[in-house]
Design an enzyme around this catalytic site. Structure first.
Site, PDB file in Angstrom:
ATOM      1  N   CYS A   1      37.719  44.300  49.536  1.00 45.78           N
ATOM      2  CA  CYS A   1      38.309  45.628  49.340  1.00 45.78           C
ATOM      3  C   CYS A   1      37.328  46.749  49.592  1.00 45.78           C
ATOM      4  CB  CYS A   1      38.835  45.721  47.919  1.00 45.78           C
ATOM      5  SG  CYS A   1      39.484  44.155  47.365  1.00 45.78           S
TER       6      CYS A   1
ATOM      7  N   ASN B   1      35.490  39.004  41.082  1.00 40.71           N
ATOM      8  CA  ASN B   1      35.759  38.605  42.460  1.00 40.71           C
ATOM      9  C   ASN B   1      34.519  38.522  43.335  1.00 40.71           C
ATOM     10  OD1 ASN B   1      36.247  41.406  41.658  1.00 40.71           O
ATOM     11  ND2 ASN B   1      36.454  41.825  43.824  1.00 40.71           N
TER      12      ASN B   1
ATOM     13  N   THR C   1      64.182  48.026  44.943  1.00 41.80           N
ATOM     14  CA  THR C   1      64.818  46.725  45.158  1.00 41.80           C
ATOM     15  C   THR C   1      63.766  45.623  45.086  1.00 41.80           C
ATOM     16  OG1 THR C   1      66.431  47.779  46.589  1.00 41.80           O
ATOM     17  CG2 THR C   1      66.255  45.380  46.752  1.00 41.80           C
TER      18      THR C   1
ATOM     19  N   THR D   1      46.980  45.269  42.282  1.00 40.49           N
ATOM     20  CA  THR D   1      46.605  46.685  42.223  1.00 40.49           C
ATOM     21  C   THR D   1      47.687  47.482  41.498  1.00 40.49           C
ATOM     22  OG1 THR D   1      45.317  46.509  44.255  1.00 40.49           O
ATOM     23  CG2 THR D   1      46.030  48.724  43.619  1.00 40.49           C
TER      24      THR D   1
ATOM     25  N   GLN E   1      41.557  36.678  39.878  1.00 41.19           N
ATOM     26  CA  GLN E   1      40.733  35.590  40.395  1.00 41.19           C
ATOM     27  C   GLN E   1      40.865  34.323  39.549  1.00 41.19           C
ATOM     28  OE1 GLN E   1      38.864  35.356  43.170  1.00 41.19           O
ATOM     29  NE2 GLN E   1      39.358  37.434  43.831  1.00 41.19           N
TER      30      GLN E   1
HETATM   31  C1  LIG Z   1      42.404  40.879  44.838  1.00 38.19           C
HETATM   32  C2  LIG Z   1      42.098  41.483  43.535  1.00 38.19           C
HETATM   33  C3  LIG Z   1      42.790  42.612  43.089  1.00 38.19           C
HETATM   34  C4  LIG Z   1      43.801  43.336  43.935  1.00 38.19           C
HETATM   35  O1  LIG Z   1      44.914  42.559  44.173  1.00 38.19           O
HETATM   36  P1  LIG Z   1      46.055  42.993  45.215  1.00 38.19           P
HETATM   37  O2  LIG Z   1      47.133  41.994  45.002  1.00 38.19           O
HETATM   38  O3  LIG Z   1      45.407  42.906  46.559  1.00 38.19           O
HETATM   39  O4  LIG Z   1      46.473  44.368  44.883  1.00 38.19           O
HETATM   40  C5  LIG Z   1      42.474  43.097  41.834  1.00 38.19           C
HETATM   41  N1  LIG Z   1      41.545  42.508  41.071  1.00 38.19           N
HETATM   42  C6  LIG Z   1      40.851  41.433  41.466  1.00 38.19           C
HETATM   43  C7  LIG Z   1      39.844  40.822  40.570  1.00 38.19           C
HETATM   44  C8  LIG Z   1      41.104  40.880  42.714  1.00 38.19           C
HETATM   45  O5  LIG Z   1      40.409  39.816  43.109  1.00 38.19           O
END
Ligand SMILES: *Cc1c(COP(=O)(O)O)cnc(C)c1O
Length: 402
Positions: free
Chosen positions: A347, A157, A253, A81, A195
């Site tokens: 999500c 995803n 950090t 993200t 993914q």
């Molecule tokens: C899981 C996912 C994200 C978000 O990843 P985080 O590490 O949880 O922030 C973004 N894009 C896709 C396609 C995902 O599967």
């Protein structure tokens, strides 16, 4: 209500690997020293700090070499993200174009959609076809003189569609050549590869991408760890300000243990990608075939598992609509049998909105709510899938139609 007489599985059957994966024990082992005796801050000048900094350098080199990139092109972040936000907001903030224009697809992860909206740039959301693929001609037509960024995901995803990244980069390379001749700014290409990392090639030069985001949590690495690959000729502005770590692009950090783990996890994921693809594709095909055979009303979303289309489907994704059952109800019942699956993407499960991905491929709101996503992983076995099919068949027979 008659509950089918099948005993719950003794051990958890985890079919939600697209949401997150368990940390591999070998990854955990590489991380542990950096939580305990090697706890230094990489910016410190004494031995303990140097030790942490060396670990960070090694992790960065390892990741760079896995992507065929240079170490200075790898920016460590706290997950995909954040990488996506840095890529999209960072490009728009840094551009000299007055009214910048951004192009994304209709099935991007929320991180891409919301980051693109947050830039307040003009936004084009490209439609996809019934299996989730973008149309290269539509992309070509959407490009304007003000386009600064195209962000199209590598693999989806929810429905497992693999987008034609090579074709997109080929088109953009051609357009960028013409633009350079006309002294127009280059269009950057970002891909969300979250993914993809466990199954698909990540050579950034072969892919032809300028920016690529991925995370540890989907490849048996730690959560809240990610990288943004940024080709060295790209101008970005930070979205997090502070002490100037990560070449001034991501202050704070560094999560040394996390990035050491991420590097190890990514290296392993890329090393095993062919064998995992082979193994999980076979399991996925068995699972899909059995579901469709035993539950004739069920429908697979995304590319078919047979024929030409199958090359556009992720090896581990099984998104199924059960016309007579609500997805959330099914997920809760499956849980009572010790089977973990999800409705749509992890999500969005907190919101009541039907999935924008299923909507984009033409699934109605009602059928969208009747959809469950199973995502296989490296620990998935045929026995687990056989048991899951047995439970599914019974649940479909015994639960009231919705
Ligand atoms: C899981 C996912 C994200 C978000 O990843 P985080 O590490 O949880 O922030 C973004 N894009 C896709 C396609 C995902 O599967």
């Amino acid at each position: 209500m008659k509950i089918p007489k099948i005993l719950p599985a003794k051990k958890l059957i985890y079919l939600d690997n697209a949401a997150t994966t368990p940390i591999d024990p070998s990854v955990l082992k590489t991380m542990q020293p950096f939580w305990s005796k090697s706890f230094g801050n990489p910016s410190s000048l004494y031995k303990l700090g140097v030790e942490a900094n060396n670990a960070l350098t090694t992790a960065r080199k390892k990741i760079a070499s896995t992507l065929s990139a240079r170490p200075e092109e790898i920016i460590f972040t706290a997950g995909a993200t954040e990488s996506i936000n840095l890529a999209i907001q960072g490009v728009v903030k840094a551009t000299t174009i007055k009214n910048p224009h951004v192009i994304i697809s209709a099935i991007e992860h929320e991180a891409v959609i919301e980051a693109a909206k947050a830039t307040e740039a003009k936004l084009t959301i490209l439609p996809v076809n019934s299996i989730g693929l973008i149309d290269i001609d539509k992309l070509k037509k959407a490009i304007t003189k003000d386009t600064v960024l195209v962000s199209i995901m590598y693999a989806n995803n929810e429905i497992g569609t693999i987008e034609p990244i090579h074709e997109i980069s080929k088109l953009l390379r051609k357009i960028n050549l013409e633009r350079t001749a006309k002294k127009l700014t280059k269009i950057y290409f970002h891909t969300d590869a979250s993914q993809a990392a466990g199954f698909l090639d990540l050579n950034v030069h072969k892919l032809g991408v300028d920016l690529l985001s991925l995370n540890g949590s989907k490849i048996y690495g730690p959560k809240q760890t990610g990288i943004l690959y940024k080709s060295s000729d790209i101008k970005l502005k930070p979205i997090i300000y502070g002490g100037g770590q990560e070449n001034n692009l991501r202050s704070g950090t560094e999560n040394v243990a996390g990035f050491v783990g991420l590097a190890h996890a990514l290296e392993a994921a890329q090393k095993n990608k062919e064998s995992e693809t082979k193994k999980q594709t076979t399991l996925r095909n068995f699972f899909v075939t059995q579901i469709l055979k035993n539950i004739p009303a069920a429908k697979l979303n995304g590319p078919s598992i047979v024929g030409e289309e199958s090359k556009y489907r992720m090896p581990n994704n099984v998104s199924v609509t059960f016309p007579t059952l609500e997805g959330e109800v099914l997920v809760i019942y499956l849980d009572s049998y010790n089977i973990a699956a999800s409705t749509g993407s992890a999500c969005t499960t907190s919101s009541d909105e039907p999935s924008h991905v299923l909507k984009a491929i033409g699934v109605t709101n009602k059928l969208s709510r009747n959809t469950v996503r199973f995502s296989l992983g490296k620990h998935t076995t045929k026995e687990e899938l056989s048991y899951t099919i047995k439970v599914l068949v019974n649940l479909v027979k015994s639960l009231p139609s919705k």
